[in-house]
Design a protein around this motif. Sequence first.
Motif, PDB file in Angstrom:
ATOM      1  N   LEU A 135      -5.538 -41.159 -13.833  1.00 54.87           N
ATOM      2  CA  LEU A 135      -6.666 -41.488 -12.965  1.00 54.87           C
ATOM      3  C   LEU A 135      -7.981 -41.125 -13.642  1.00 54.87           C
ATOM      4  N   THR A 136      -8.896 -42.071 -13.674  1.00 57.51           N
ATOM      5  CA  THR A 136     -10.247 -41.773 -14.131  1.00 57.51           C
ATOM      6  C   THR A 136     -11.223 -41.874 -12.968  1.00 57.51           C
ATOM      7  N   LYS A 137     -10.832 -42.594 -11.940  1.00 52.67           N
ATOM      8  CA  LYS A 137     -11.562 -42.682 -10.676  1.00 52.67           C
ATOM      9  C   LYS A 137     -10.594 -43.298  -9.666  1.00 52.67           C
ATOM     10  N   LEU A 138     -10.974 -43.272  -8.401  1.00 55.65           N
ATOM     11  CA  LEU A 138     -10.132 -43.844  -7.361  1.00 55.65           C
ATOM     12  C   LEU A 138     -10.849 -45.000  -6.678  1.00 55.65           C
ATOM     13  N   THR A 139     -10.252 -46.164  -6.730  1.00 53.49           N
ATOM     14  CA  THR A 139     -10.784 -47.314  -6.014  1.00 53.49           C
ATOM     15  C   THR A 139     -10.058 -47.404  -4.669  1.00 53.49           C
ATOM     16  N   PRO A 140     -10.581 -48.184  -3.733  1.00 48.44           N
ATOM     17  CA  PRO A 140      -9.862 -48.370  -2.468  1.00 48.44           C
ATOM     18  C   PRO A 140      -8.430 -48.905  -2.685  1.00 48.44           C
ATOM     19  N   ALA A 141      -8.244 -49.782  -3.660  1.00 50.67           N
ATOM     20  CA  ALA A 141      -6.895 -50.302  -3.950  1.00 50.67           C
ATOM     21  C   ALA A 141      -5.984 -49.184  -4.468  1.00 50.67           C
ATOM     22  N   ASP A 142      -6.530 -48.305  -5.320  1.00 51.89           N
ATOM     23  CA  ASP A 142      -5.756 -47.167  -5.825  1.00 51.89           C
ATOM     24  C   ASP A 142      -5.350 -46.256  -4.677  1.00 51.89           C
ATOM     25  N   GLU A 143      -6.285 -45.993  -3.778  1.00 48.95           N
ATOM     26  CA  GLU A 143      -6.004 -45.123  -2.637  1.00 48.95           C
ATOM     27  C   GLU A 143      -4.906 -45.707  -1.757  1.00 48.95           C
ATOM     28  N   ALA A 144      -4.956 -47.020  -1.550  1.00 48.59           N
ATOM     29  CA  ALA A 144      -3.919 -47.676  -0.743  1.00 48.59           C
ATOM     30  C   ALA A 144      -2.559 -47.579  -1.435  1.00 48.59           C
ATOM     31  N   LYS A 145      -2.533 -47.760  -2.748  1.00 45.71           N
ATOM     32  CA  LYS A 145      -1.281 -47.665  -3.500  1.00 45.71           C
ATOM     33  C   LYS A 145      -0.710 -46.244  -3.425  1.00 45.71           C
ATOM     34  N   ILE A 146      -1.575 -45.250  -3.598  1.00 45.26           N
ATOM     35  CA  ILE A 146      -1.121 -43.857  -3.522  1.00 45.26           C
ATOM     36  C   ILE A 146      -0.578 -43.560  -2.131  1.00 45.26           C
ATOM     37  N   GLY A 147      -1.294 -44.017  -1.097  1.00 46.04           N
ATOM     38  CA  GLY A 147      -0.822 -43.822   0.276  1.00 46.04           C
ATOM     39  C   GLY A 147       0.556 -44.410   0.504  1.00 46.04           C
ATOM     40  N   ALA A 148       0.767 -45.632   0.018  1.00 41.90           N
ATOM     41  CA  ALA A 148       2.065 -46.285   0.175  1.00 41.90           C
ATOM     42  C   ALA A 148       3.155 -45.538  -0.590  1.00 41.90           C
ATOM     43  N   LEU A 149       2.837 -45.078  -1.797  1.00 47.63           N
ATOM     44  CA  LEU A 149       3.820 -44.318  -2.580  1.00 47.63           C
ATOM     45  C   LEU A 149       4.189 -43.003  -1.923  1.00 47.63           C
ATOM     46  N   VAL A 150       3.200 -42.317  -1.363  1.00 40.44           N
ATOM     47  CA  VAL A 150       3.457 -41.048  -0.688  1.00 40.44           C
ATOM     48  C   VAL A 150       4.357 -41.279   0.524  1.00 40.44           C
ATOM     49  N   LYS A 151       4.076 -42.316   1.299  1.00 39.51           N
ATOM     50  CA  LYS A 151       4.934 -42.646   2.457  1.00 39.51           C
ATOM     51  C   LYS A 151       6.366 -42.916   1.999  1.00 39.51           C
ATOM     52  N   LYS A 152       6.490 -43.696   0.933  1.00 39.50           N
ATOM     53  CA  LYS A 152       7.824 -44.003   0.408  1.00 39.50           C
ATOM     54  C   LYS A 152       8.525 -42.739  -0.101  1.00 39.50           C
ATOM     55  N   ALA A 153       7.772 -41.863  -0.736  1.00 41.46           N
ATOM     56  CA  ALA A 153       8.324 -40.646  -1.341  1.00 41.46           C
ATOM     57  C   ALA A 153       8.992 -39.748  -0.311  1.00 41.46           C
ATOM     58  N   VAL A 154       8.500 -39.741   0.916  1.00 46.18           N
ATOM     59  CA  VAL A 154       9.051 -38.855   1.947  1.00 46.18           C
ATOM     60  C   VAL A 154       9.956 -39.585   2.926  1.00 46.18           C
ATOM     61  N   SER A 155      10.158 -40.860   2.712  1.00 48.20           N
ATOM     62  CA  SER A 155      10.982 -41.645   3.645  1.00 48.20           C
ATOM     63  C   SER A 155      12.452 -41.289   3.574  1.00 48.20           C
TER      64      SER A 155
END
Length: 155
Positions: A135-155
């Motif tokens: 990561l060098t910065k966070l775009t809204p698309a990056d934030e959405a991707k991270i959110g989806a990955l985190v949800k998947k990670a704990v599913s």
Amino acid sequence: MSESKQSTKARGTRKSTNVWTEEERAAMQESARERKAEARRGADREAGERDLLGKIAEMPKSDRVMAERIHAIVTSNAPELFPKTWYGMPAYAKDGKVICFFKSADKFKSRYATFGFEETAKIDEGAMWATSWALTKLTPADEAKIGALVKKAVS
């Protein structure tokens, strides 16, 4: 025994045995302190979050801004994860095992920060998948991707 197979000790020279960088040694020492503190206080979510936010506050501004956003994304997408520090980095655990973490670029003098998952995260996809992202910065698309990955990670 050939010259190349003799130990350095047998030849009378001694090379440094330091295989870890200063930053790596500091991270290992920090991990030991974290484990001792967790053992003393037990599963105290508030103390874990205080420690995590304290580490974020120590970061240089560019890393701190990303770490604060990561913290907001993780806690909103997986509130069941336990905030903590892990080798001096912000991390989030489930059942005592780290699921994901943020590593400041400054931590090991890297050119980018890292958001990653440990093997207990359920992010498997086929026979091969990424476990960390630069990561060098966070775009809204990056934030959405991270959110989806985190949800998947704990599913």
